[in-house]
Scaffold this active site. Sequence first.
Site, PDB file in Angstrom:
ATOM      1  N   HIS A 272       0.831  -1.218   0.000  1.00 39.32           N
ATOM      2  CA  HIS A 272       0.000   0.000   0.000  1.00 39.32           C
ATOM      3  C   HIS A 272       0.856   1.254   0.000  1.00 39.32           C
ATOM      4  O   HIS A 272       0.337   2.351  -0.199  1.00 39.32           O
ATOM      5  CB  HIS A 272      -0.981   0.000   1.177  1.00 39.32           C
ATOM      6  N   ASP A 319       0.061  -7.615   1.453  1.00 39.25           N
ATOM      7  CA  ASP A 319       0.533  -6.236   1.592  1.00 39.25           C
ATOM      8  C   ASP A 319       2.059  -6.173   1.713  1.00 39.25           C
ATOM      9  O   ASP A 319       2.600  -5.602   2.659  1.00 39.25           O
ATOM     10  CB  ASP A 319      -0.134  -5.554   2.786  1.00 39.25           C
ATOM     11  N   SER A 403       4.250   2.484   8.234  1.00 38.31           N
ATOM     12  CA  SER A 403       3.861   1.473   7.246  1.00 38.31           C
ATOM     13  C   SER A 403       5.074   0.916   6.516  1.00 38.31           C
ATOM     14  O   SER A 403       5.998   1.651   6.158  1.00 38.31           O
ATOM     15  CB  SER A 403       2.904   2.085   6.223  1.00 38.31           C
TER      16      SER A 403
END
Length: 528
Positions: A272, A319, A403
């Site tokens: 992402h 992911d 992230s």
Amino acid sequence: MMQRISTDPDPTMKNLFSSLITLIAMLAVAPAFARHGEAPWSIGNAAKAGFSVPLASLPEIDAAALRDLDDAKLQQVGVMHDKRLAIAAGNTVSFNPLSSGQWQVLADGGSLWRLRVRVPGATDLHLGFESGSLPADASLWVIGADDYYEGPYDAADAMPLWIPMVPGDSAMVEIRLPAGSAIETALPSLTHVGAGYRDLFNPISKNGNPNGSGACNVNVVCPLGQPYSDEQRAVAYYEFRVVGDNSTYLCTATLLNDVPGDRKNYVLTAAHCVSTQSEATSMRVYWNYQSTDCAITRGWSFAQNQTGATLRATRADADFTLVELNQTPDPGWNLFHAGWDADGIAPSASIGLHHPSGDVAKVDNSPTAPRSTYNCIGTGSFGTDSHWMTGPYDQGTTEGGSSGSGLFIPSSDSSGHGRRLIGVLSGGNAACSLAQPTQPDNGTDCYGKFSAAWNSPSPSSRLRDWLDPQSSGTKSVAGIDNNPPTTAPLDSVLATRIAADRQAVPLRAVGRGPAGHTAPYNPLQRTN
């Protein structure tokens, strides 16, 4: 409108001016930029006198309003969300040396092109050159506030070329051609100007206000992070441009080992964050961005950076994204290729290493075993076993910018596989407590399982082809130090930049002017 003029200094003064410019440049800026080479011509005082460089002014931004808008999405209590961090608003531009800026003829017969760009209200700028090329012996620099510069870049740096950020709301682009080079060559065109609004160079923001990470975060040099001193050297802070909204974002990544132990430049992050070649190309990666102190954030530097990567594998449900850096990092940076474990067995607890809110590297601890769960940010197909759930934390937390960071088996784990990576952060709702800001709250996060990323129908969507190229069946490897400078070939693109700084070491030692500062040095922390 492009202008062309001649500097045309008195020939009898040529050597004096040249020596003066070189000396000023070396004394004023060399120690701030540990990997940078020759200083740009524009930094010398003689260069600045009497020449008005054309200015391209772009729309003003309200940095505080942009921060508040983004942070409102990241700070919704109890809401699961991804933890990438928007840091700059994009401007698509078209500034070509044939039609913009100003050309000057230098005393040595070479040509110099310069253009200033300004975004009022910006705290830092992020520039991209997506077309053209540099001819042999030509050089490109970008200069920000306080003569902070990035470069030189040369013909070995292929376009698109994304420049690591520079401080301030304006920047000077400088291209220098050797004598005899034709200006009509298809030179690099400036196509993107990202207007930063996180004030990432401000040392005050690193201490929790207004833009640093929350007060419950723990510097990696603190006792909690000390068993992971090797893995800290594998953690990367990186920026990238997303074509869809033209914004620049921040995430975290980890340099990985592979089964052969051949020190490939593989970096693991979240899908992402980066999932296309365009995004990978725009990556600007910063190493060893850490505090040298546990209690007070200081001694940090953005100096160890590089640009560009090639997409190798990515998948939305697990992911994860694996890229290979376009250049070999300088061995002098003393990086580490982290180990990993694809067995999918939950350890007794977990450790995270990451860059929350654009801050220096932090560490967090989840004291309970991670649990199998679904992708909590909802990317890819729904699956019940693609992620690890961690938290609540008893030390540290994660935030926007975390992230893509790695989840590690604790060093004391009974499996004997401690300090190996088992997951990549997608997001969650963990944060510092509102009631007790120095303590983590009761939120949780989800990390894409390394084991889930290991297998898939094709090499472009799985890890094993890249990390186990001989198909040995090995599913767990320890980390390894990067090659020392005596045995690892240094990438030619970085060699000249590094050599110039090493020549500047004696200047630092004698303590003259800004060169007297000890490294790492931040240009906005001057005391003299």
